[in-house]
Design a protein around this motif. Structure first.
Motif, mmCIF file in Angstrom:
data_model
loop_
_atom_site.group_PDB
_atom_site.id
_atom_site.type_symbol
_atom_site.label_atom_id
_atom_site.label_comp_id
_atom_site.label_asym_id
_atom_site.label_seq_id
_atom_site.Cartn_x
_atom_site.Cartn_y
_atom_site.Cartn_z
ATOM 1 N N TRP A 126 0.846 -1.187 0.000
ATOM 2 C CA TRP A 126 0.000 0.000 0.000
ATOM 3 C C TRP A 126 0.874 1.226 0.000
ATOM 4 C CZ3 TRP A 126 -0.175 -3.226 4.342
ATOM 5 C CH2 TRP A 126 0.260 -2.695 5.545
ATOM 6 N N THR A 127 0.324 2.297 -0.553
ATOM 7 C CA THR A 127 1.005 3.575 -0.662
ATOM 8 C C THR A 127 0.196 4.627 0.082
ATOM 9 O OG1 THR A 127 1.934 2.993 -2.817
ATOM 10 C CG2 THR A 127 1.821 5.344 -2.274
ATOM 11 N N VAL A 128 0.886 5.339 0.963
ATOM 12 C CA VAL A 128 0.258 6.426 1.701
ATOM 13 C C VAL A 128 0.830 7.729 1.164
ATOM 14 C CG1 VAL A 128 -0.052 7.497 3.961
ATOM 15 C CG2 VAL A 128 -0.075 5.005 3.747
ATOM 16 N N ASP A 129 -0.048 8.617 0.717
ATOM 17 C CA ASP A 129 0.332 9.939 0.230
ATOM 18 C C ASP A 129 -0.122 10.946 1.276
ATOM 19 O OD1 ASP A 129 0.178 12.536 -0.982
ATOM 20 O OD2 ASP A 129 0.251 11.582 -2.960
ATOM 21 N N LEU A 130 0.829 11.559 1.975
ATOM 22 C CA LEU A 130 0.494 12.447 3.077
ATOM 23 C C LEU A 130 0.017 13.821 2.619
ATOM 24 C CD1 LEU A 130 2.443 10.186 4.300
ATOM 25 C CD2 LEU A 130 2.544 11.728 6.216
ATOM 26 N N ASP A 131 0.298 14.181 1.370
ATOM 27 C CA ASP A 131 -0.236 15.430 0.839
ATOM 28 C C ASP A 131 -1.715 15.267 0.509
ATOM 29 O OD1 ASP A 131 2.194 16.818 1.056
ATOM 30 O OD2 ASP A 131 2.867 16.062 -0.892
ATOM 31 N N LYS A 132 -2.053 14.153 -0.139
ATOM 32 C CA LYS A 132 -3.449 13.879 -0.497
ATOM 33 C C LYS A 132 -4.219 13.246 0.669
ATOM 34 C CE LYS A 132 -2.372 12.988 -5.355
ATOM 35 N NZ LYS A 132 -2.303 11.951 -6.392
ATOM 36 N N MET A 133 -3.491 12.838 1.717
ATOM 37 C CA MET A 133 -4.067 12.119 2.861
ATOM 38 C C MET A 133 -4.878 10.915 2.362
ATOM 39 S SD MET A 133 -2.850 13.338 5.601
ATOM 40 C CE MET A 133 -3.884 12.872 6.976
ATOM 41 N N SER A 134 -4.200 10.096 1.536
ATOM 42 C CA SER A 134 -4.837 8.913 0.973
ATOM 43 C C SER A 134 -3.969 7.681 1.204
ATOM 44 C CB SER A 134 -5.073 9.090 -0.528
ATOM 45 O OG SER A 134 -3.837 9.160 -1.216
ATOM 46 N N CYS A 135 -4.625 6.532 1.192
ATOM 47 C CA CYS A 135 -3.953 5.248 1.308
ATOM 48 C C CYS A 135 -4.543 4.346 0.235
ATOM 49 C CB CYS A 135 -4.186 4.660 2.702
ATOM 50 S SG CYS A 135 -3.340 3.095 2.974
ATOM 51 N N VAL A 136 -3.671 3.825 -0.646
ATOM 52 C CA VAL A 136 -4.121 3.007 -1.767
ATOM 53 C C VAL A 136 -3.453 1.639 -1.665
ATOM 54 C CG1 VAL A 136 -4.290 2.800 -4.277
ATOM 55 C CG2 VAL A 136 -4.386 5.068 -3.203
ATOM 56 N N TYR A 137 -4.254 0.587 -1.751
ATOM 57 C CA TYR A 137 -3.792 -0.799 -1.665
ATOM 58 C C TYR A 137 -3.730 -1.389 -3.066
ATOM 59 C CZ TYR A 137 -5.004 -0.088 3.206
ATOM 60 O OH TYR A 137 -5.084 0.401 4.483
ATOM 61 N N TYR A 138 -2.645 -2.167 -3.334
ATOM 62 C CA TYR A 138 -2.400 -2.716 -4.665
ATOM 63 C C TYR A 138 -2.173 -4.224 -4.622
ATOM 64 C CZ TYR A 138 -1.412 2.148 -5.896
ATOM 65 O OH TYR A 138 -1.491 3.501 -6.092
#
Length: 129
Positions: free
Chosen positions: A103-115
């Motif tokens: 998973w990738t956490v983008d702290l600018d977008k405040m998102s967490c995406v699982y792959y």
């Protein structure tokens, strides 16, 4: 720039998925802009400004990532983890069984995406602030 030791100190306050939003706020203050968590061995790559990158060591015994994704089982396991019903090792094992590679956490977008292993997006979530 931030160090793995600083990130680990912030992570030491995390007891379950319920503590995740506070952890995100803490590492954002350190200068982390994004990070990837790799389920197979539990290591993470952390990113900061000016192409800064540092990596944590492996955090668990090797896990085999399932070839087939069970998105519904994953979503249920994630929900339970976020409610504090499972610990991190249990969550990681569930991710592997359900076919989640990272998973990738983008702290600018405040998102967490699982792959999955093919790089397909399985679930994207907004991180509560």
């Amino acid at each position: 720039m931030f160090t793995i030791e600083q990130i680990e100190a912030a992570h030491s306050n995390v007891k379950s998925g319920a503590d995740f939003p506070a952890y995100i706020r803490d590492i954002k203050k350190l200068g982390v802009t994004a990070y990837d968590v790799f389920v197979a061995d539990g290591h993470s790559d952390y990113y900061g400004d000016n192409h800064y990158k540092t990596s944590s060591p492996s955090a668990n015994e090797p896990l085999t990532i399932a070839d087939l994704v069970d998105a519904e089982k994953f979503k249920q396991g994630l929900k339970e983890h976020q409610q504090g019903k499972t610990d991190y090792p249990t969550f990681m094992a569930m991710c592997a069984t359900c076919g989640i590679e990272k998973w990738t956490v983008d702290l600018d977008k405040m998102s967490c995406v699982y792959y999955d292993k093919a790089g397909n997006e399985i679930l994207a979530e907004q991180i509560p602030q």
